[in-house]
Design a protein around this motif. Structure first.
Motif, mmCIF file in Angstrom:
data_model
loop_
_atom_site.group_PDB
_atom_site.id
_atom_site.type_symbol
_atom_site.label_atom_id
_atom_site.label_comp_id
_atom_site.label_asym_id
_atom_site.label_seq_id
_atom_site.Cartn_x
_atom_site.Cartn_y
_atom_site.Cartn_z
ATOM 1 N N GLY A 146 -4.038 2.974 -1.827
ATOM 2 C CA GLY A 146 -3.104 2.588 -0.783
ATOM 3 C C GLY A 146 -3.584 2.896 0.619
ATOM 4 N N ARG A 147 -4.169 4.080 0.828
ATOM 5 C CA ARG A 147 -4.560 4.485 2.176
ATOM 6 C C ARG A 147 -5.742 3.690 2.718
ATOM 7 N NH1 ARG A 147 -4.787 10.847 1.292
ATOM 8 N NH2 ARG A 147 -5.638 10.101 -0.666
ATOM 9 N N ASP A 148 -6.458 2.993 1.834
ATOM 10 C CA ASP A 148 -7.594 2.197 2.305
ATOM 11 C C ASP A 148 -7.174 1.033 3.195
ATOM 12 O OD1 ASP A 148 -9.748 3.603 1.419
ATOM 13 O OD2 ASP A 148 -10.134 2.384 -0.362
ATOM 14 N N ILE A 149 -5.896 0.688 3.177
ATOM 15 C CA ILE A 149 -5.442 -0.404 4.038
ATOM 16 C C ILE A 149 -5.646 -0.064 5.519
ATOM 17 C CG2 ILE A 149 -3.018 0.292 4.344
ATOM 18 C CD1 ILE A 149 -2.310 -2.693 3.741
ATOM 19 N N ARG A 166 -7.753 -0.644 -4.636
ATOM 20 C CA ARG A 166 -6.439 -0.265 -5.179
ATOM 21 C C ARG A 166 -6.034 1.151 -4.758
ATOM 22 N NH1 ARG A 166 -3.925 -4.164 -5.169
ATOM 23 N NH2 ARG A 166 -2.291 -3.177 -6.442
ATOM 24 N N ALA A 185 -0.179 0.064 -5.476
ATOM 25 C CA ALA A 185 -1.600 0.416 -5.313
ATOM 26 C C ALA A 185 -1.902 1.833 -5.765
ATOM 27 C CB ALA A 185 -2.024 0.237 -3.854
ATOM 28 N N ASN A 220 -4.174 -4.397 9.165
ATOM 29 C CA ASN A 220 -4.265 -3.854 7.812
ATOM 30 C C ASN A 220 -5.394 -4.532 7.045
ATOM 31 O OD1 ASN A 220 -2.196 -1.989 7.977
ATOM 32 N ND2 ASN A 220 -0.629 -3.404 7.256
ATOM 33 N N ALA A 239 0.805 -1.224 0.000
ATOM 34 C CA ALA A 239 0.000 0.000 0.000
ATOM 35 C C ALA A 239 0.831 1.263 0.000
ATOM 36 C CB ALA A 239 -0.913 0.001 1.232
ATOM 37 N N ASN A 280 1.673 3.571 4.494
ATOM 38 C CA ASN A 280 0.293 3.187 4.755
ATOM 39 C C ASN A 280 0.275 1.871 5.509
ATOM 40 O OD1 ASN A 280 -1.191 5.341 3.520
ATOM 41 N ND2 ASN A 280 -0.464 4.586 1.543
ATOM 42 N N ASN A 322 -0.452 4.426 -5.125
ATOM 43 C CA ASN A 322 -0.395 5.322 -3.970
ATOM 44 C C ASN A 322 0.029 6.722 -4.408
ATOM 45 O OD1 ASN A 322 -0.605 5.655 -1.069
ATOM 46 N ND2 ASN A 322 1.557 6.142 -1.183
ATOM 47 N N LEU A 335 -7.934 -2.982 0.367
ATOM 48 C CA LEU A 335 -6.890 -2.463 -0.506
ATOM 49 C C LEU A 335 -6.938 -3.127 -1.883
ATOM 50 C CD1 LEU A 335 -4.182 -0.966 -1.127
ATOM 51 C CD2 LEU A 335 -3.023 -2.923 -0.086
#
Length: 493
Positions: free
Chosen positions: A401-404, A399, A341, A390, A336, A350, A343, A395
């Protein structure tokens, strides 16, 4: 708000839709129910339409509205009556899907909103040199101009600091000032107590400069803070950058983030060395919000050097820090971060803070205890409160990155997380922290070889966190004035 010292508080920071089943009222009930006794206030991450936009609410189409899927302003006002609310004021940009920008696309320079948005020509005139362009500071790898076609077919290079869907505002124009005033007015009407100035460091652009944290930026922040203060609101400035810059900003506004704290706490635990952390706490602004994890991951740039000036950590120390996070998360954070991803941020890792510490409950509680003993208002991110791992599944789906570190939690998931021993212990730690009057007083710290101590004293009330760095064992000692002293080992929680 209770009668506690302004900085002697603990706040929750959360997305409404990712914690409470998608309703403001649900969150209110949660704060009064399973989370009762934990928080003095709540930072609501963007609740403007659309909450599920390209940047999770940071690309508003209407900054003066509440996304109807969450509720309405009446719900915000009701919540704010019980828990002082912090709301994001996104000063740098707005959505390319906003009615104002759509009107610009339709009518070009004839639109009344044309002056609201920044173009390349607004800043550089008809000719920008390669040197001027290269000088502009970039927080993301994407271009900061996006050619967007008007209805008449002309392509105009609009300024887009973050994404092509986030069009930068000319905050010095009459239209820009009216736009920001309308947001302040809506916040005032609905009981918002704290304003977080999002991406304020990028708000002022000037040819021949980095277009980031200019002298004019400080003036803009100071003026906007004064306008908010006149309405009874407290202004928090959100800027990732060199630590000395944060110190300067803190002199000109109500509050700043202590974004240097997360990497310094991790470095302390990883290296068993508190010298860098102690140095920072000796010089750090006291009018701050402390965090460990946020919706934007774990900042790294805040501890780094800048243009030859030393950082709080050296480059090798930062490299070790990042690699240790990746190792502790078993590589999930690497999925991430950086170019992975798609990012978009260059200054963060992340990863959930719990995974950054390898899901080590003892070290996680110690990290939180350090945060709670640092000067300032403590903000605890919803995923951190619940010691979430995580979210690799989210994620892989988004796709982003910060969604992890931005999980969607059902009521059942929240209830289950609250039963985890580490979460129960953290809640106990938070309640203890809120009960101690010593935090209304003075902060001090000592570091003698292996022993690191964070202390508070207010009149006859005292509290201290004593850490053995070699073993990472820690004990909290406290005494209410005139009462018997008490102690609690973090390992017994």
């Amino acid at each position: 708000m209770n009668s506690k010292n302004h900085t002697n508080q603990i706040q929750l920071i959360t997305y409404i839709d990712r914690l409470s089943g998608g309703k403001i009222n649900n969150l209110h009930q949660m704060l009064q129910g399973p989370l009762a006794g934990l928080f003095d206030g709540v930072h609501l991450l963007p609740f403007y339409p659309p909450i599920d936009g390209e940047d999770a609410g940071f690309d508003p189409t209407d900054h003066t509205a509440v996304d109807s899927r969450l509720g309405n302003w009446d719900d915000i006002r009701t919540l704010a009556a019980d828990f002082p609310v912090m709301a994001d004021m996104i000063v740098n940009h707005m959505s390319a899907q906003s009615p104002q920008f759509l009107d610009v696309l339709e009518h070009g320079e004839k639109s009344p909103y044309w002056p609201l948005f920044l173009t390349k020509d607004t800043v550089f005139g008809e000719g920008a040199t390669a040197e001027q362009i290269s000088a502009v500071y970039r927080p993301r790898p994407t271009p900061f101009f996006t050619d967007i076609a008007l209805k008449d077919g002309r392509k105009v290079p609009f300024w887009t600091t973050f994404t092509a869907n986030q069009i930068d505002i000319d905050v010095n124009s009459a239209a820009g000032k009216a736009y920001l005033n309308a947001i302040l007015e809506r916040f005032t009407e609905n009981g918002v107590k704290y304003i977080r100035l999002d991406a304020a460091g990028y708000a002022i652009k000037k040819a021949g400069t980095r277009c980031f944290m200019l002298p004019e930026t400080f003036e803009f922040i100071a003026a906007l803070s004064e306008r908010a203060k006149a309405r009874g609101m407290v202004c928090l400035v959100e800027i990732h950058g060199y630590h000395q810059t944060q110190i300067e900003i803190a002199k000109r506004c109500d509050m700043v983030y202590d974004f240097a704290l997360p990497p310094l706490v991790l470095h302390t635990l990883f290296s068993r060395n508190a010298e860098a952390l102690k140095h920072w706490l000796d010089i750090a602004p006291r009018n701050c919000i402390t965090v460990l994890d946020t919706h934007d991951g774990i900042g790294i740039v805040d501890a780094a050097d800048y243009q030859g000036q030393p950082g709080l950590l050296t480059d090798p120390e930062l490299d070790t820090l990042v690699e240790t996070i990746h190792k502790n998360s078993k590589g999930s954070s690497k999925l991430a971060t950086g170019s992975a991803a798609n990012n978009v941020d260059l200054y963060q890792v992340n990863c959930s803070f719990y995974d950054a510490l390898g899901q080590n409950d003892q070290q996680y509680l110690l990290a939180r205890a350090i945060q709670l003993f640092c000067p300032g208002i403590s903000q605890i991110y919803y995923a951190g409160l619940l010691a979430m791992e995580n979210d690799v599944e989210l994620l892989q789906k988004s796709r982003v990155g910060r969604d992890i570190g931005r999980p969607y939690l059902t009521a059942d998931k929240v209830e289950n997380a609250l039963q985890k021993p580490v979460v129960k212990a953290l809640c106990q730690l938070i309640k203890l922290r809120r009960s101690l009057q010593a935090f209304n007083g003075k902060f001090s710290q000592t570091l003698n070889n292996d022993q690191y101590q964070l202390c508070w004293q207010h009149e006859a009330h005292t509290a201290s966190l004593e850490i053995s760095l070699a073993s990472l064992q820690a004990t909290i000692h406290w005494q209410h004035g005139g009462q018997q002293a008490a102690s609690l080992s973090l390992n017994s929680l």
